[in-house]
Design a protein around this motif. Structure first.
Motif, PDB file in Angstrom:
ATOM      1  N   ASP A   1       0.796  -1.227   0.000  1.00 58.17           N
ATOM      2  CA  ASP A   1       0.000   0.000   0.000  1.00 58.17           C
ATOM      3  C   ASP A   1       0.826   1.272   0.000  1.00 58.17           C
ATOM      4  OD1 ASP A   1       0.946  -0.153   2.591  1.00 58.17           O
ATOM      5  OD2 ASP A   1      -0.927   0.562   3.501  1.00 58.17           O
ATOM      6  N   THR A   2       2.152   1.153  -0.044  1.00 67.13           N
ATOM      7  CA  THR A   2       3.008   2.336  -0.138  1.00 67.13           C
ATOM      8  C   THR A   2       4.061   2.099  -1.212  1.00 67.13           C
ATOM      9  OG1 THR A   2       4.779   1.682   1.396  1.00 67.13           O
ATOM     10  CG2 THR A   2       2.744   2.586   2.376  1.00 67.13           C
ATOM     11  N   ASP A   3       4.734   3.178  -1.635  1.00 69.79           N
ATOM     12  CA  ASP A   3       5.798   3.083  -2.645  1.00 69.79           C
ATOM     13  C   ASP A   3       7.176   2.932  -2.017  1.00 69.79           C
ATOM     14  OD1 ASP A   3       4.080   3.272  -4.826  1.00 69.79           O
ATOM     15  OD2 ASP A   3       4.122   5.478  -4.799  1.00 69.79           O
ATOM     16  N   THR A   4       7.247   2.796  -0.694  1.00 66.07           N
ATOM     17  CA  THR A   4       8.545   2.727  -0.013  1.00 66.07           C
ATOM     18  C   THR A   4       9.391   1.580  -0.536  1.00 66.07           C
ATOM     19  OG1 THR A   4       7.539   3.634   1.985  1.00 66.07           O
ATOM     20  CG2 THR A   4       9.692   2.566   2.221  1.00 66.07           C
ATOM     21  N   TYR A   5       8.786   0.397  -0.643  1.00 71.96           N
ATOM     22  CA  TYR A   5       9.539  -0.776  -1.099  1.00 71.96           C
ATOM     23  C   TYR A   5      10.016  -0.595  -2.530  1.00 71.96           C
ATOM     24  CZ  TYR A   5      10.314  -5.322  -3.240  1.00 71.96           C
ATOM     25  OH  TYR A   5      10.839  -6.355  -3.974  1.00 71.96           O
ATOM     26  N   ARG A   6       9.122  -0.213  -3.452  1.00 74.28           N
ATOM     27  CA  ARG A   6       9.514  -0.098  -4.855  1.00 74.28           C
ATOM     28  C   ARG A   6      10.609   0.945  -5.041  1.00 74.28           C
ATOM     29  NH1 ARG A   6       4.028  -1.564  -5.775  1.00 74.28           N
ATOM     30  NH2 ARG A   6       3.855  -3.282  -7.282  1.00 74.28           N
ATOM     31  N   THR A   7      10.519   2.039  -4.314  1.00 78.04           N
ATOM     32  CA  THR A   7      11.556   3.068  -4.406  1.00 78.04           C
ATOM     33  C   THR A   7      12.908   2.515  -3.949  1.00 78.04           C
ATOM     34  OG1 THR A   7       9.938   4.829  -4.034  1.00 78.04           O
ATOM     35  CG2 THR A   7      12.252   5.362  -3.617  1.00 78.04           C
ATOM     36  N   ALA A   8      12.899   1.797  -2.828  1.00 72.75           N
ATOM     37  CA  ALA A   8      14.145   1.221  -2.321  1.00 72.75           C
ATOM     38  C   ALA A   8      14.650   0.111  -3.234  1.00 72.75           C
ATOM     39  CB  ALA A   8      13.923   0.688  -0.905  1.00 72.75           C
ATOM     40  N   ARG A   9      13.758  -0.688  -3.778  1.00 73.17           N
ATOM     41  CA  ARG A   9      14.156  -1.772  -4.688  1.00 73.17           C
ATOM     42  C   ARG A   9      14.849  -1.196  -5.918  1.00 73.17           C
ATOM     43  NH1 ARG A   9      15.635  -6.580  -4.307  1.00 73.17           N
ATOM     44  NH2 ARG A   9      13.755  -7.325  -3.247  1.00 73.17           N
ATOM     45  N   LYS A  10      14.311  -0.152  -6.491  1.00 74.09           N
ATOM     46  CA  LYS A  10      14.924   0.462  -7.665  1.00 74.09           C
ATOM     47  C   LYS A  10      16.303   1.037  -7.322  1.00 74.09           C
ATOM     48  CE  LYS A  10      10.567   1.549  -9.972  1.00 74.09           C
ATOM     49  NZ  LYS A  10       9.617   2.610 -10.393  1.00 74.09           N
ATOM     50  N   ARG A  11      16.459   1.488  -6.089  1.00 71.71           N
ATOM     51  CA  ARG A  11      17.738   2.066  -5.675  1.00 71.71           C
ATOM     52  C   ARG A  11      18.797   0.987  -5.481  1.00 71.71           C
ATOM     53  NH1 ARG A  11      18.827   5.489  -0.052  1.00 71.71           N
ATOM     54  NH2 ARG A  11      21.094   5.731  -0.346  1.00 71.71           N
ATOM     55  N   TYR A  12      18.420  -0.137  -4.832  1.00 65.94           N
ATOM     56  CA  TYR A  12      19.400  -1.142  -4.428  1.00 65.94           C
ATOM     57  C   TYR A  12      19.521  -2.320  -5.391  1.00 65.94           C
ATOM     58  CZ  TYR A  12      19.686   1.324   0.019  1.00 65.94           C
ATOM     59  OH  TYR A  12      19.886   2.264   0.991  1.00 65.94           O
TER      60      TYR A  12
END
Length: 211
Positions: free
Chosen positions: A46-57
């Motif tokens: 329900d948030t973009d926190t994971y996808r943002t971090a996944r794209k970074r790492y």
């Protein structure tokens, strides 16, 4: 108040998160009830926190979620639950990233560790994914090991499987133990295709079990 101590079905089920556009969750099992099961799930967050971090790492970085409380029967399509999201392994070196609600979209695989037998068990993995392919080791008896890797196959690997998005593959000539496990850079037979192992996302060799 119902807690894991008062209800034997209630327990904390850790999950490894994979993917970016399509997100998967792989249960981190034990050999003792009620966590003695394996599950590969397609999920929503329900948030973009994971996808943002996944794209970074990157694809092979380890992300885990720790649900507060969860029943095994709640891992059904349509169910959802709150959890804490970590970069790395929760309870160890993981960095807390925030709260997230995990929604179950599809159960791709569910299995239980098998009883020890005199016959050697084959080395098997669940192969799943869309934009990226993944391998999750099929757990047998203790001591066992839990492992998740990224992989690739030439061509359209699901063409003949229709809507199927996961299948179990047996790795011939390999023992089902740490010495036989797949390693990054290997190319092995998977049915009639050659499977390329890319990166190791997660490896656990100290799986809890009854003494």
């Amino acid at each position: 108040m119902v807690t894991p101590e008062t209800d034997p079905e209630l327990a904390i089920h850790g999950l490894v998160l994979l993917g970016t556009d399509t997100v998967y969750a792989v249960h981190m099992p034990t050999f003792t009830a009620p966590c003695d099961f394996q599950a590969v799930l397609r999920v929503t967050l329900d948030t973009d926190t994971y996808r943002t971090a996944r794209k970074r790492y990157g694809t092979s970085a380890l992300f885990t979620v720790r649900p507060r409380t969860l029943l095994l029967k709640d891992l059904e399509p349509g169910a959802s639950f709150p959890a804490d999201l970590y970069f790395g392994r929760f309870g160890r070196e993981g960095e807390f990233l925030g709260e997230v609600r995990v929604g179950i979209e599809e159960r791709l695989y569910v299995g239980h560790p098998t009883e020890p037998t005199m016959e050697p068990t084959p080395l098997r993995y669940v192969l799943f994914g869309r934009e990226q392919l993944y391998l999750a080791h099929v757990l047998t008896g203790p001591p066992g090991f839990d492992q998740v890797l990224t992989a690739q196959l030439p061509g359209e690997w699901l063409t003949s499987a229709g809507e199927q998005s996961a299948r179990t593959v047996t790795i011939p000539g390999r023992p089902d133990d740490l010495t036989g496990r797949l390693h990054p850079g290997e190319q092995v037979a998977a049915g009639d295709a050659e499977l390329q192992v890319l990166m190791e996302v997660y490896l656990e060799t100290a799986i809890p079990h009854a003494s």
